[in-house]
Design an enzyme around this catalytic site. Structure first.
Site, mmCIF file in Angstrom:
data_model
loop_
_atom_site.group_PDB
_atom_site.id
_atom_site.type_symbol
_atom_site.label_atom_id
_atom_site.label_comp_id
_atom_site.label_asym_id
_atom_site.label_seq_id
_atom_site.Cartn_x
_atom_site.Cartn_y
_atom_site.Cartn_z
ATOM 1 C CG LEU A 32 -1.821 -1.229 1.346
ATOM 2 C CD1 LEU A 32 -2.678 -1.133 2.609
ATOM 3 C CD2 LEU A 32 -2.697 -1.402 0.116
ATOM 4 C CG HIS A 36 -3.033 1.104 -2.403
ATOM 5 N ND1 HIS A 36 -1.678 0.988 -2.595
ATOM 6 C CD2 HIS A 36 -3.618 0.334 -3.347
ATOM 7 C CE1 HIS A 36 -1.444 0.163 -3.600
ATOM 8 N NE2 HIS A 36 -2.603 -0.242 -4.073
ATOM 9 C CB VAL A 176 -2.257 9.765 -4.901
ATOM 10 C CG1 VAL A 176 -1.256 10.448 -3.988
ATOM 11 C CG2 VAL A 176 -3.650 9.794 -4.278
#
Ligand code: PAF
Length: 280
Positions: A32, A36, A176
């Site tokens: 992650l 995430h 992101v």
């Protein structure tokens, strides 16, 4: 926060909660990163209970791909999720989900799964729709959250949910990015230092293409220039496609809501990214 391995146990925990609470689900393959975690933040915002699955799905990798090397960091992932007060983590084993991989039932969204990334990774989207449909049946969430970085995946999953009448709302979260614009991805860690320095060229070229198209430059020229720019920076381009954002068909002059999809290799790392905008 509980890390649950077994389907039966997860069902038993969720069953009494479903009556009174809304459930948001974030399927992941683990390792992650902030991308995430943005999905988890969104899930926590929209529902009472957040369930995150961590499962590196063998069905979505071709034999030549990076399934065995794909980074697996379950303990670190669990720490990150526990800090965010996620309620339940589901990290099943492959043998529980796919007792017999070859004979396993497949869920497939035709046509679109064979385009763009599907042309270069034929196992990818049937693997994704099969695992996500399975996880949806196990978790039975009210909503599920996916990243816009995997734009084609998001589109295919929305279609699957509509076609198969899953009572689940698909929510998307913007990509992101690192400071230089590179879209966050677990695969970025495969890049060596030189490759990492040029990886952000994909993001830059997406914006250059947007400017060109806004100025009325023909699509074919725009794509040709972008491809040769990336090649000069040592990328090997799988595809650059200018699509209608709603349907993902190749855009023509009637289409005004556009998404540009790119997939390109830097050395042994395959990177994807996209940019959507309006041509009005
Ligand atoms: O986007 C991913 O990480 C995977 O494709 C998903 C949706 C978790 C299915 O394995």
């Amino acid at each position: 926060m509980k890390d649950i391995k077994k389907i039966k146990e997860l069902r038993e925990i969720l069953k009494p909660l479903k009556h009174k609470h809304t459930i948001a689900f974030v399927p992941t393959m683990g390792n992650l990163h902030e991308g995430h975690l943005a999905l988890v933040h969104k899930a926590k915002e929209i529902a009472d209970i957040t369930v995150v699955s961590i499962f590196v799905n063998p069905l979505q990798f071709a034999p030549s791909e990076d399934f065995s090397n794909y980074p697996r960091t379950l303990q670190e992932d669990i720490k990150k999720l526990s800090k965010l007060n996620v309620d339940l983590v589901f990290s099943p084993s492959a043998i529980d989900l796919y007792p017999n991989l070859e004979e396993h039932t497949k869920v497939s969204v035709p046509i679109l799964s064979d385009e763009y990334c599907g042309r270069f990774r034929p196992s990818l989207f049937d693997g994704v729709t099969t695992i996500v449909a399975t996880l949806f049946n196990i978790v039975q969430p009210d909503s599920a959250v996916f990243g816009e970085k995997d734009f084609q995946q998001l589109h295919i999953l929305k279609k699957m949910v509509e076609d198969l009448a899953f009572p689940i709302q698909i929510i998307s979260v913007p990509t992101v990015r690192e400071q230089d614009g590179l879209a966050m991805s677990s695969r970025n860690q495969y890049l060596n230092a030189d490759e990492r320095n040029v990886a952000c060229e994909i993001y830059k070229i997406l914006h250059a293409m947007q400017d060109d198209l806004l100025q009325g430059r023909p699509q074919a020229e725009t794509i040709m220039d972008a491809t040769s720019h990336l090649q000069k920076k040592n990328f090997s381009v799988d595809y650059i496609s200018i699509c209608d954002k709603k349907t993902l068909v190749l855009a023509n002059t009637d289409h005004k809501e556009i998404v540009i999809l790119i997939a390109a290799w830097l050395g042994k790392t395959r990177l994807i990214d996209n940019l959507s905008f309006s041509l009005l």
